[in-house]
Design a protein around this motif. Structure first.
Motif, PDB file in Angstrom:
ATOM      1  N   VAL A 372      16.209  15.917  97.489  1.00  0.00           N
ATOM      2  CA  VAL A 372      16.212  14.678  96.705  1.00  0.00           C
ATOM      3  C   VAL A 372      16.387  14.978  95.211  1.00  0.00           C
ATOM      4  CG1 VAL A 372      14.790  12.715  96.025  1.00  0.00           C
ATOM      5  CG2 VAL A 372      14.835  13.448  98.406  1.00  0.00           C
ATOM      6  N   PHE A 373      15.527  15.842  94.665  1.00  0.00           N
ATOM      7  CA  PHE A 373      15.631  16.173  93.242  1.00  0.00           C
ATOM      8  C   PHE A 373      16.924  16.933  92.943  1.00  0.00           C
ATOM      9  CE2 PHE A 373      10.730  16.233  92.345  1.00  0.00           C
ATOM     10  CZ  PHE A 373      10.705  14.856  92.482  1.00  0.00           C
ATOM     11  N   TYR A 374      17.291  17.844  93.829  1.00  0.00           N
ATOM     12  CA  TYR A 374      18.485  18.660  93.620  1.00  0.00           C
ATOM     13  C   TYR A 374      19.737  17.790  93.522  1.00  0.00           C
ATOM     14  CZ  TYR A 374      22.325  21.872  94.763  1.00  0.00           C
ATOM     15  OH  TYR A 374      23.511  22.581  94.756  1.00  0.00           O
ATOM     16  N   THR A 468      15.749  10.183 105.521  1.00  0.00           N
ATOM     17  CA  THR A 468      16.591   9.074 105.059  1.00  0.00           C
ATOM     18  C   THR A 468      15.793   8.099 104.203  1.00  0.00           C
ATOM     19  OG1 THR A 468      17.972   9.256 107.035  1.00  0.00           O
ATOM     20  CG2 THR A 468      18.079   7.176 105.819  1.00  0.00           C
ATOM     21  N   THR A 469      14.578   7.789 104.633  1.00  0.00           N
ATOM     22  CA  THR A 469      13.734   6.863 103.872  1.00  0.00           C
ATOM     23  C   THR A 469      13.417   7.422 102.491  1.00  0.00           C
ATOM     24  OG1 THR A 469      12.747   5.983 105.898  1.00  0.00           O
ATOM     25  CG2 THR A 469      11.526   5.645 103.857  1.00  0.00           C
ATOM     26  N   LEU A 470      13.128   8.715 102.407  1.00  0.00           N
ATOM     27  CA  LEU A 470      12.807   9.314 101.109  1.00  0.00           C
ATOM     28  C   LEU A 470      14.008   9.254 100.177  1.00  0.00           C
ATOM     29  CD1 LEU A 470      10.820  10.736  99.272  1.00  0.00           C
ATOM     30  CD2 LEU A 470      11.378  12.902 100.415  1.00  0.00           C
ATOM     31  N   PHE A 471      15.188   9.594 100.659  1.00  0.00           N
ATOM     32  CA  PHE A 471      16.397   9.490  99.832  1.00  0.00           C
ATOM     33  C   PHE A 471      16.642   8.033  99.434  1.00  0.00           C
ATOM     34  CE2 PHE A 471      17.403  13.802 101.036  1.00  0.00           C
ATOM     35  CZ  PHE A 471      18.285  14.260 100.060  1.00  0.00           C
ATOM     36  N   HIS A 472      16.448   7.113 100.376  1.00  0.00           N
ATOM     37  CA  HIS A 472      16.674   5.689 100.099  1.00  0.00           C
ATOM     38  C   HIS A 472      15.752   5.192  98.990  1.00  0.00           C
ATOM     39  CE1 HIS A 472      17.515   1.408 101.215  1.00  0.00           C
ATOM     40  NE2 HIS A 472      16.275   1.242 100.764  1.00  0.00           N
ATOM     41  N   GLU A 473      14.459   5.425  99.150  1.00  0.00           N
ATOM     42  CA  GLU A 473      13.516   4.925  98.154  1.00  0.00           C
ATOM     43  C   GLU A 473      13.722   5.606  96.804  1.00  0.00           C
ATOM     44  OE1 GLU A 473      11.868   2.307  98.556  1.00  0.00           O
ATOM     45  OE2 GLU A 473      12.281   2.136 100.696  1.00  0.00           O
ATOM     46  N   ILE A 511      22.314  12.956 101.987  1.00  0.00           N
ATOM     47  CA  ILE A 511      21.476  13.606 103.003  1.00  0.00           C
ATOM     48  C   ILE A 511      22.262  14.659 103.779  1.00  0.00           C
ATOM     49  CG2 ILE A 511      20.147  13.212 105.112  1.00  0.00           C
ATOM     50  CD1 ILE A 511      19.599  10.363 104.008  1.00  0.00           C
ATOM     51  N   LEU A 512      23.454  14.311 104.209  1.00  0.00           N
ATOM     52  CA  LEU A 512      24.274  15.241 104.988  1.00  0.00           C
ATOM     53  C   LEU A 512      25.428  15.810 104.172  1.00  0.00           C
ATOM     54  CD1 LEU A 512      24.446  13.475 108.489  1.00  0.00           C
ATOM     55  CD2 LEU A 512      22.906  15.290 107.731  1.00  0.00           C
ATOM     56  N   TYR A 520      18.516  22.220 101.145  1.00  0.00           N
ATOM     57  CA  TYR A 520      17.154  21.832 101.539  1.00  0.00           C
ATOM     58  C   TYR A 520      16.848  22.020 103.013  1.00  0.00           C
ATOM     59  CZ  TYR A 520      18.515  17.253 103.573  1.00  0.00           C
ATOM     60  OH  TYR A 520      19.033  16.259 104.351  1.00  0.00           O
ATOM     61  N   ALA A 521      17.844  21.987 103.889  1.00  0.00           N
ATOM     62  CA  ALA A 521      17.600  22.066 105.323  1.00  0.00           C
ATOM     63  C   ALA A 521      17.462  23.527 105.748  1.00  0.00           C
ATOM     64  CB  ALA A 521      18.716  21.368 106.094  1.00  0.00           C
ATOM     65  N   ARG A 522      16.290  24.068 105.474  1.00  0.00           N
ATOM     66  CA  ARG A 522      15.972  25.460 105.813  1.00  0.00           C
ATOM     67  C   ARG A 522      14.723  25.489 106.682  1.00  0.00           C
ATOM     68  NH1 ARG A 522      19.314  29.480 103.190  1.00  0.00           N
ATOM     69  NH2 ARG A 522      20.898  28.213 102.108  1.00  0.00           N
ATOM     70  N   HIS A 523      14.728  26.347 107.691  1.00  0.00           N
ATOM     71  CA  HIS A 523      13.577  26.420 108.589  1.00  0.00           C
ATOM     72  C   HIS A 523      12.331  26.782 107.788  1.00  0.00           C
ATOM     73  CE1 HIS A 523      10.983  27.587 111.929  1.00  0.00           C
ATOM     74  NE2 HIS A 523      11.835  26.941 112.732  1.00  0.00           N
TER      75      HIS A 523
END
Length: 683
Positions: A372-374, A468-473, A511-512, A520-523
């Motif tokens: 989100v911040f990035y 998705t909600t976090l990015f949206h808000e 997001i994608l 951000y999508a790291r295990h």
């Protein structure tokens, strides 16, 4: 208590005028509101007592300066009343509701103030005003007229009584819903009943049960909408049924928390008020001052989309039934509580994607900072630094300072991620302090979500929907942070209701987005990136299950319109029957796809600001999908694109007509084709 001892009645000593919540106690709020009401009325009286003819400087400027104390107190209180509504705060809210409604009417319906604004509006072409100042006169005149300022005294008295009663009823609706949502949380005795949930989800359920005094149990709390994120994972059909049944029964069980009589009275009074204001219905009243213009325009859009959405949902249902028939030892007819679970099976079979298995790649802290911040930093150049020294309204709310690309201070961002019994359902953004050059204030905005909090030491792993909600808000938060206006009337997200969702929806596109997702999508344990093949399959599923998702949304939007297109005197005695008839009328009465919100827990329209306006999500999505297409055509995540979007759209707040701002950004009006393609509705 003296006024001097009340921390709400003097400017906050904290950075950015963040309310000094550490010093504020519940008993401070009502006295502060009473002082603020009186101060505001005195400020308005000073304007109307001026003997000289109205000018912008002697009317509009002091009008915009007026009410600063009330704004400070109200923003501080309503942030708490929605996010941490203890019984004491709820009592204050109930007592305050009619007082606030009466005060707002006293200002908006003031005949002398209206005469001054009307006179300025009639002489607008003769005024030497900049564009924002000119629009300020236009909006104040339009909004005061729309609110009833041109009515005679008898009609105004009737209007004020209606507004006060409606304010009390909507507060009651929200209180009932919160209480019933808490009461209906589903308690399970063993982890076996929750087979399919991840360790973090079980930990959150165990923590919730312990907090309620059910040590050793597992408590599943309910979100605001009809379904539940866990329905996609739970293998036990009876557990899924219990959760869905609890969710759908909110506000309908009789007793103190039953919302049926409350909502029908709200509908009746709104219709009565609309007639008083010169409109056929509440929907006509609301849309008259939105970009839609009329309820017929809304109905045309919903009717255009509904047949294809319902057809797609039926095709999806057939695919789900087929997999039940093929895989279950004892096949059964698909029901609403089965949809999400078998949808994931179809998704896995068709696209080789298991969204529940993606959670280890969506650790909340990494999603926030590296996602989100990035994305915001890459696009707009803004940076974020957590301020552990600043205390928000609840220990779970975190404060971040936001800086412009040149390092100058911009404002504060507050994130309140986790659910709790005192927080209303859903997710939202609201301002705590609004930016205004006239008042010399900088923005402080808050995002609230309702993510289940795992046990101590456990990571918070988000679902894709929660990401998705976090990015949206956060898109709303950026709107609130970036709006740079002179007058507080135009601050932040103070735009038309059917435009306000547009910036937040646009922010979901990242997001994608490859660069953002890879960051951000790291295990959470290994640091391994999400496999590119999985990412491609995720992108391929973007129209998957859109029949269901579009149908449940359109059903709620139509239901909102149906309630609020009722004429004054149209009585509804059976809420469930009214819902069924309304949904059948537009062909969205699918038993397996219940409306996203049934009336008795439809907080958006019966206790929020979306009455006759829930259509705004799809209305704004026309602009959103068209904008996403523009970003893709112009290089995507670049500072040049971000600066254009910030300057021409987010940065103007409400200081110009929103569709004019859109045309300035896009170079033309929005087209609907990208939305139809996104939702799989081209046919």
């Amino acid at each position: 208590m003296t006024d001097a001892a009340n921390p709400l009645l003097s400017p906050s000593p904290l950075p950015y005028a963040l309310p000094d919540y550490a010093a504020i106690r519940p008993e401070h709020y009502l006295p502060a509101f009473r002082v603020a009401f009186e101060e505001h009325r005195t400020e308005i009286a000073a304007i109307t007592r001026v003997r000289s003819m109205p000018t912008f400087e002697n009317t509009m400027v002091p009008l915009e300066r007026a009410g600063a104390t009330l704004d400070r107190v109200a923003h501080a209180f309503y942030t708490v009343s929605s996010a941490d509504a203890t019984p004491e705060i709820q009592e204050i809210d109930e007592e305050l509701a009619p007082l606030m409604a009466a005060h707002e009417d006293a200002i908006r319906l003031d005949a002398q103030l209206y005469w001054r604004v009307k006179t300025l509006h009639e002489q607008l072409d003769a005024q030497d005003l900049d564009l924002e100042s000119r629009y300020l006169v236009e909006r104040h005149f339009r909004e005061m007229t729309h609110a009833g300022a041109a009515l005679d005294d008898e009609a105004k008295s009737a209007l004020t009584a209606l507004n006060q009663r409606l304010s009390a009823l909507t507060t009651t609706f929200e209180k009932n819903l919160l209480a019933d949502t808490n009461d209906l949380a589903v308690l399970f005795e063993s982890a076996a009943e929750l087979d399919g949930l991840a360790a973090g989800e079980l930990s959150a359920a165990a923590r919730a049960a312990t907090d309620r005094g059910h040590e050793g149990g597992y408590l599943i709390t309910l979100p605001l909408f009809t379904g539940h994120p866990y329905l996609a994972s739970l293998t036990n059909r009876e557990s899924r049924r219990r959760i869905m049944e609890a969710s759908r029964s909110r506000g309908t069980r009789g007793g103190a928390n039953d919302n049926r009589a409350v909502l029908t009275e709200i509908v009746s009074l709104r219709a009565e008020r609309a007639v008083l204001l010169g409109y056929d219905s509440h929907a006509a009243y609301v849309t008259a001052d939105e970009t839609a213009g009329t309820p017929d325009a809304v109905a045309d859009l919903l009717r255009r989309l509904a047949p294809a959405a319902a057809a797609n949902a039926r095709a999806e249902q057939a695919a789900l039934q087929a997999i039940i028939d093929e895989t279950e030892d004892e096949p059964f007819a698909l029901e609403a509580h089965d949809w999400a679970f078998y949808t994931e099976k179809v998704r896995a079979a068709r696209y080789d994607v298991d969204t529940a298995a993606l959670r280890p790649w969506f650790e909340a802290e990494r999603v926030l900072h590296d996602g989100v911040f990035y994305a915001a930093t890459q696009l707009y150049g803004v940076t974020f630094a957590e301020r552990d020294d600043l205390v928000a309204y609840h220990p779970g709310a975190r404060v971040f300072e936001v800086f412009n690309p040149d390092g100058s201070a911009l404002g504060l961002y507050v994130l309140d991620l986790y659910t709790r019994d005192s927080k209303r359902g859903g997710a939202w953004m609201n301002p705590i302090v609004s930016q205004s050059a006239l008042r010399g204030t900088a923005p402080v905005v808050v995002n609230n979500l309702n993510v289940a909090q795992p046990g101590d030491g456990q990571p918070t792993l988000l679902t894709l929907d929660e990401v998705t909600t976090l990015f949206h808000e956060f898109g709303h938060a950026l709107h609130g942070l970036f709006a740079t206006v002179t007058y507080p009337h135009f601050a932040g997200t103070n735009v038309f209701r059917d435009f306000v969702e547009f910036p937040s929806q646009v922010n979901e596109m990242w997001i994608l987005w490859a660069d953002v997702l890879d960051n951000y999508a790291r295990h959470h344990e290994t640091g391994e990136p999400l496999d590119t093949a999985i990412v491609e399959r995720l992108r391929a599923t973007e129209t998957f299950n859109q029949g269901h998702d579009t149908t449940e949304y359109l059903a709620a939007a139509w239901l909102d319109q149906a309630w609020h297109r009722l004429a004054s005197g149209d009585a509804v005695t059976d809420v469930a029957a009214f819902e069924a008839q309304a949904l059948a009328e537009i062909g969205l009465d699918l038993a397996t796809v219940p409306t996203r919100y049934s009336s008795t827990y439809f907080a958006h329209v019966f206790s929020g600001g979306y009455s006759a306006g829930y259509y705004s999500y799809i209305w704004s999505e026309v602009l959103d999908a068209d904008t996403v297409e523009w970003f893709r055509d112009n290089g995507g995540l670049t500072r040049e694109n971000g600066d254009r979007f910030r300057k021409r759209l987010l940065g103007v707040g409400g200081s110009k007509d929103p569709l004019e701002a859109y045309r300035d950004f896009r170079g033309r009006n929005a087209e609907i084709a990208p939305l139809l393609a996104r939702r799989g509705l081209e046919g």
